[in-house]
Design a protein around this motif. Structure first.
Motif, PDB file in Angstrom:
ATOM      1  N   MET A  40      -4.974   6.004  -5.425  1.00  0.00           N
ATOM      2  CA  MET A  40      -3.901   5.742  -4.466  1.00  0.00           C
ATOM      3  C   MET A  40      -3.654   4.240  -4.310  1.00  0.00           C
ATOM      4  N   GLY A  41      -4.718   3.463  -4.269  1.00  0.00           N
ATOM      5  CA  GLY A  41      -4.553   2.018  -4.148  1.00  0.00           C
ATOM      6  C   GLY A  41      -3.826   1.426  -5.340  1.00  0.00           C
ATOM      7  N   THR A  42      -4.209   1.814  -6.539  1.00  0.00           N
ATOM      8  CA  THR A  42      -3.571   1.297  -7.749  1.00  0.00           C
ATOM      9  C   THR A  42      -2.119   1.733  -7.827  1.00  0.00           C
ATOM     10  N   ARG A  43      -1.855   2.975  -7.533  1.00  0.00           N
ATOM     11  CA  ARG A  43      -0.480   3.480  -7.587  1.00  0.00           C
ATOM     12  C   ARG A  43       0.395   2.790  -6.551  1.00  0.00           C
ATOM     13  N   ASN A  44      -0.130   2.596  -5.358  1.00  0.00           N
ATOM     14  CA  ASN A  44       0.669   1.993  -4.298  1.00  0.00           C
ATOM     15  C   ASN A  44       0.910   0.507  -4.517  1.00  0.00           C
ATOM     16  N   TYR A  45      -0.026  -0.179  -5.176  1.00  0.00           N
ATOM     17  CA  TYR A  45       0.215  -1.573  -5.516  1.00  0.00           C
ATOM     18  C   TYR A  45       1.449  -1.700  -6.402  1.00  0.00           C
ATOM     19  N   LEU A  46       1.645  -0.764  -7.298  1.00  0.00           N
ATOM     20  CA  LEU A  46       2.790  -0.823  -8.204  1.00  0.00           C
ATOM     21  C   LEU A  46       4.040  -0.190  -7.597  1.00  0.00           C
ATOM     22  N   ALA A  47       3.884   0.673  -6.610  1.00  0.00           N
ATOM     23  CA  ALA A  47       5.038   1.350  -6.014  1.00  0.00           C
ATOM     24  C   ALA A  47       5.735   0.496  -4.961  1.00  0.00           C
ATOM     25  N   ALA A  48       5.037  -0.436  -4.341  1.00  0.00           N
ATOM     26  CA  ALA A  48       5.636  -1.245  -3.278  1.00  0.00           C
ATOM     27  C   ALA A  48       6.820  -2.083  -3.771  1.00  0.00           C
ATOM     28  N   PRO A  49       6.714  -2.793  -4.907  1.00  0.00           N
ATOM     29  CA  PRO A  49       7.889  -3.541  -5.374  1.00  0.00           C
ATOM     30  C   PRO A  49       9.061  -2.635  -5.734  1.00  0.00           C
ATOM     31  N   ILE A  50       8.789  -1.482  -6.307  1.00  0.00           N
ATOM     32  CA  ILE A  50       9.857  -0.553  -6.672  1.00  0.00           C
ATOM     33  C   ILE A  50      10.545  -0.021  -5.415  1.00  0.00           C
ATOM     34  N   ALA A  51       9.777   0.293  -4.394  1.00  0.00           N
ATOM     35  CA  ALA A  51      10.352   0.773  -3.130  1.00  0.00           C
ATOM     36  C   ALA A  51      11.196  -0.315  -2.470  1.00  0.00           C
ATOM     37  N   ALA A  52      10.760  -1.568  -2.548  1.00  0.00           N
ATOM     38  CA  ALA A  52      11.534  -2.666  -1.964  1.00  0.00           C
ATOM     39  C   ALA A  52      12.883  -2.811  -2.667  1.00  0.00           C
ATOM     40  N   ILE A  53      12.878  -2.738  -3.978  1.00  0.00           N
ATOM     41  CA  ILE A  53      14.129  -2.838  -4.733  1.00  0.00           C
ATOM     42  C   ILE A  53      15.048  -1.676  -4.387  1.00  0.00           C
ATOM     43  N   PHE A  54      14.499  -0.487  -4.336  1.00  0.00           N
ATOM     44  CA  PHE A  54      15.314   0.688  -4.052  1.00  0.00           C
ATOM     45  C   PHE A  54      15.960   0.588  -2.667  1.00  0.00           C
ATOM     46  N   LEU A  55      15.173   0.240  -1.658  1.00  0.00           N
ATOM     47  CA  LEU A  55      15.711   0.163  -0.307  1.00  0.00           C
ATOM     48  C   LEU A  55      16.773  -0.920  -0.172  1.00  0.00           C
ATOM     49  N   LEU A  56      16.536  -2.073  -0.788  1.00  0.00           N
ATOM     50  CA  LEU A  56      17.543  -3.125  -0.707  1.00  0.00           C
ATOM     51  C   LEU A  56      18.802  -2.761  -1.493  1.00  0.00           C
ATOM     52  N   ALA A  57      18.642  -2.084  -2.619  1.00  0.00           N
ATOM     53  CA  ALA A  57      19.810  -1.680  -3.396  1.00  0.00           C
ATOM     54  C   ALA A  57      20.658  -0.670  -2.640  1.00  0.00           C
ATOM     55  N   VAL A  58      20.042   0.161  -1.840  1.00  0.00           N
ATOM     56  CA  VAL A  58      20.783   1.166  -1.087  1.00  0.00           C
ATOM     57  C   VAL A  58      21.437   0.566   0.154  1.00  0.00           C
ATOM     58  N   PHE A  59      20.727  -0.308   0.861  1.00  0.00           N
ATOM     59  CA  PHE A  59      21.203  -0.758   2.167  1.00  0.00           C
ATOM     60  C   PHE A  59      21.796  -2.163   2.194  1.00  0.00           C
ATOM     61  N   CYS A  60      21.734  -2.912   1.110  1.00  0.00           N
ATOM     62  CA  CYS A  60      22.228  -4.290   1.114  1.00  0.00           C
ATOM     63  C   CYS A  60      23.152  -4.503  -0.085  1.00  0.00           C
ATOM     64  N   LYS A  61      24.411  -4.825   0.198  1.00  0.00           N
ATOM     65  CA  LYS A  61      25.366  -5.031  -0.888  1.00  0.00           C
ATOM     66  C   LYS A  61      25.181  -6.384  -1.557  1.00  0.00           C
ATOM     67  N   ARG A  62      24.463  -7.282  -0.947  1.00  0.00           N
ATOM     68  CA  ARG A  62      24.324  -8.650  -1.450  1.00  0.00           C
ATOM     69  C   ARG A  62      23.276  -8.781  -2.559  1.00  0.00           C
ATOM     70  N   VAL A  63      22.464  -7.775  -2.794  1.00  0.00           N
ATOM     71  CA  VAL A  63      21.407  -7.851  -3.804  1.00  0.00           C
ATOM     72  C   VAL A  63      22.029  -7.908  -5.187  1.00  0.00           C
ATOM     73  N   THR A  64      21.562  -8.841  -6.001  1.00  0.00           N
ATOM     74  CA  THR A  64      22.082  -8.996  -7.356  1.00  0.00           C
ATOM     75  C   THR A  64      21.074  -8.491  -8.376  1.00  0.00           C
ATOM     76  N   GLU A  65      21.533  -8.404  -9.609  1.00  0.00           N
ATOM     77  CA  GLU A  65      20.657  -7.941 -10.688  1.00  0.00           C
ATOM     78  C   GLU A  65      19.508  -8.916 -10.920  1.00  0.00           C
ATOM     79  N   GLN A  66      19.793 -10.203 -10.878  1.00  0.00           N
ATOM     80  CA  GLN A  66      18.736 -11.199 -11.065  1.00  0.00           C
ATOM     81  C   GLN A  66      17.702 -11.134  -9.948  1.00  0.00           C
ATOM     82  N   GLY A  67      18.177 -10.945  -8.725  1.00  0.00           N
ATOM     83  CA  GLY A  67      17.249 -10.833  -7.601  1.00  0.00           C
ATOM     84  C   GLY A  67      16.351  -9.616  -7.720  1.00  0.00           C
TER      85      GLY A  67
END
Length: 141
Positions: A40-67
């Protein structure tokens, strides 16, 4: 003899399966922790950045591809550094030794929250300094 993609794929799955078994056995003997917590620790270490990208892509129009790209790269690099530190400084040595980083003394769930927030900040910071995606290319479905 011609090797097909399916044969090569099966070979690498078997090799990765063997590495996983060896890694789990090594972690069990070194840390005396439960395998569930390690997985669980190893999986969650890698899932946190993916979850951050997903949430910002859904709720923030200002996020760019480079970001999003550099946020993912930065988040995964930070998580790999965290996993290496956890591997080098065993939990038992952190209790006895005050030389280990603060990161080793925290529970992995707190570290995942910190990693999530750092990834959010990286994404938003880089997106702020890059050109936004034009509104015609952003769909609000």
């Amino acid at each position: 003899m011609l090797l097909t993609v399916g044969v090569i794929y099966r070979f690498f799955v078997i090799v990765l399966f063997a590495i996983t078994i060896a890694w789990a056995t090594l972690m069990q003997t070194m840390y005396n922790e439960k395998i569930f917590e390690l997985v669980m620790g190893t999986r969650n270490y890698l899932a946190a950045p993916i979850a951050a990208i997903f949430l910002l892509a859904v709720f923030c129009k200002r996020v760019t591809e480079q970001g999003a790209f550099w946020g993912l790269v930065g988040g995964i690099l930070i998580s790999i550094c965290g996993m290496v530190l956890k591997f080098v400084y065993k939990p038992q040595s952190c209790v006895e030794d005050n030389m280990c980083p603060v990161m080793c003394k925290l529970n992995y769930l707190y570290l995942i929250i910190i990693l999530f927030i750092l990834t959010l900040l990286i994404i938003l910071g880089i997106s702020k300094f890059t050109d936004p995606v034009p509104d015609q290319h952003v769909s609000a479905a």
